[in-house]
Write an enzyme that holds these catalytic residues in place. Structure first.
Site, PDB file in Angstrom:
ATOM      1  N   PHE A 174       0.835  -1.195   0.000  1.00 46.37           N
ATOM      2  CA  PHE A 174       0.000   0.000   0.000  1.00 46.37           C
ATOM      3  C   PHE A 174       0.872   1.247   0.000  1.00 46.37           C
ATOM      4  O   PHE A 174       2.062   1.207   0.350  1.00 46.37           O
ATOM      5  CB  PHE A 174      -0.946   0.013   1.207  1.00 46.37           C
ATOM      6  CG  PHE A 174      -0.240   0.108   2.538  1.00 46.37           C
ATOM      7  CD1 PHE A 174       0.005   1.330   3.142  1.00 46.37           C
ATOM      8  CD2 PHE A 174       0.186  -1.047   3.197  1.00 46.37           C
ATOM      9  CE1 PHE A 174       0.650   1.407   4.372  1.00 46.37           C
ATOM     10  CE2 PHE A 174       0.831  -0.982   4.424  1.00 46.37           C
ATOM     11  CZ  PHE A 174       1.070   0.250   5.005  1.00 46.37           C
ATOM     12  N   CYS A 175       0.268   2.361  -0.422  1.00 43.33           N
ATOM     13  CA  CYS A 175       0.934   3.662  -0.403  1.00 43.33           C
ATOM     14  C   CYS A 175      -0.139   4.739  -0.268  1.00 43.33           C
ATOM     15  O   CYS A 175      -1.312   4.428  -0.059  1.00 43.33           O
ATOM     16  CB  CYS A 175       1.787   3.861  -1.654  1.00 43.33           C
ATOM     17  SG  CYS A 175       0.860   3.731  -3.199  1.00 43.33           S
ATOM     18  N   THR A 176       0.238   5.997  -0.388  1.00 38.34           N
ATOM     19  CA  THR A 176      -0.696   7.085  -0.094  1.00 38.34           C
ATOM     20  C   THR A 176      -1.918   7.072  -1.001  1.00 38.34           C
ATOM     21  O   THR A 176      -3.055   7.039  -0.545  1.00 38.34           O
ATOM     22  CB  THR A 176       0.015   8.441  -0.205  1.00 38.34           C
ATOM     23  OG1 THR A 176       1.195   8.428   0.597  1.00 38.34           O
ATOM     24  CG2 THR A 176      -0.892   9.566   0.259  1.00 38.34           C
TER      25      THR A 176
END
Length: 305
Positions: A174-176
């Site tokens: 996951f990331c922003t």
């Protein structure tokens, strides 16, 4: 009220430079500010402005080659999140430094926010946070692995050094907002990882859609605009920005002896020289003078992922 749009689209631009001027003109005409990156692999950025202006820019971007299906994450702010508009040409819209990575060819399995909790709690799944260390420091998902990278470019080396830890595991990433996972999942698939997943829409969509009482998110999410951090419901968080190192700090951190506005905080005080600090103090002085004149000083920092 300012409307904020965080967006990206991987597509093929044969001549990104030809798109730069017209895109900047539409932004300026609509009083839209922020930062947009153009590269042969697509477009990425965060912009903010009045409703009509933002809509005009988004319509223009959707008219670009391969961008008709553009999606973005939207929020609001009472203060202008950016001081000016920048449209820049780059080699990559998010820098990984891996020329063979191509998100338009193949990426991991998208996971909707409502399905994410069950996935990351599975005993055969390892959850990896692909963001930079200063982002992870203020919030992440429960049990997530922190690679402690200072930039996304370091991720491939980190994976090579740690991949044996995750043998026979499914990998969830996951990331922003999702853009880094487009590249990191393609990279892992190329490395032979058979099952790779990533959170669709990133942390921002998860925080927007998941009820707080059901959430597995802990802390705040760093964002690349004047809000600095957001929490559940994309409510603006408590963090401010150290304008010397661009890391998030809490209001109480400004009471620490290492803090000097625009010059240092407890995280960066030992990272700069006396000459650097003198230069930062002069910048702060010029910014203060510009504010007195009702102007925006060019040294005012905006944020780029």
């Amino acid at each position: 009220m300012y409307y904020i749009a965080a967006l990206y689209q991987f597509t093929r631009f044969d001549d990104p430079a030809a798109l730069q001027g017209p895109l900047k003109a539409v932004c300026d005409a609509g009083d839209v500010k922020g930062s947009l990156l153009l590269a042969r692999e697509g477009i990425n950025g965060t912009i903010a402005g009045p409703r009509d202006g933002l809509d005009a820019v988004l319509a223009h971007i959707r008219s670009l080659p391969g961008c008709a299906g553009l999606e973005w994450k939207e929020a609001t702010a009472e203060k202008a999140p950016f001081p000016r508009m920048k449209v820049r040409l780059k080699k990559e819209i998010v820098t990984m430094g891996q020329p063979d990575v191509d998100p338009t060819a193949h990426v991991g399995n998208y996971v909707e926010p409502e399905e994410w909790n069950e996935l990351i709690r599975s005993p055969d799944v390892v959850t990896i946070d692909t963001r930079n260390d200063y982002e992870v420091a203020i919030g992440t998902f429960e049990g997530a692995v922190d690679p402690m990278t200072k930039s996304f470019r370091e991720f491939p080396q980190w994976w090579e050094e740690n991949k044996d830890r995750f043998h026979n595991k499914r990998v969830a990433m996951f990331c922003t907002g999702g853009i880094r996972c487009e590249k990191s999942t393609n990279f892992l698939l190329q490395q032979g990882v058979p099952e790779v997943y990533h959170l669709k829409g990133g942390i921002l969509r998860y925080l927007e859609e998941m009820p707080e009482e059901e959430s597995t998110w802990e802390g705040e999410c760093f964002v690349f605009d004047g809000r600095v951090s957001v929490g559940h419901g994309l409510k603006e968080g408590p963090h401010e920005l150290c304008h010397a190192c661009r890391r998030p700090i809490l209001p109480e951190d400004k009471g620490r002896p290492e803090y000097e506005a625009g010059v240092s905080c407890h995280q960066c005080v030992d990272e700069t020289t006396d000459a650097d600090k003198a230069r930062f103090r002069e910048r702060q002085k010029q910014m203060a003078l510009a504010r007195e004149r009702g102007e925006t000083h060019l040294g005012t920092l905006s944020l780029d992922e």
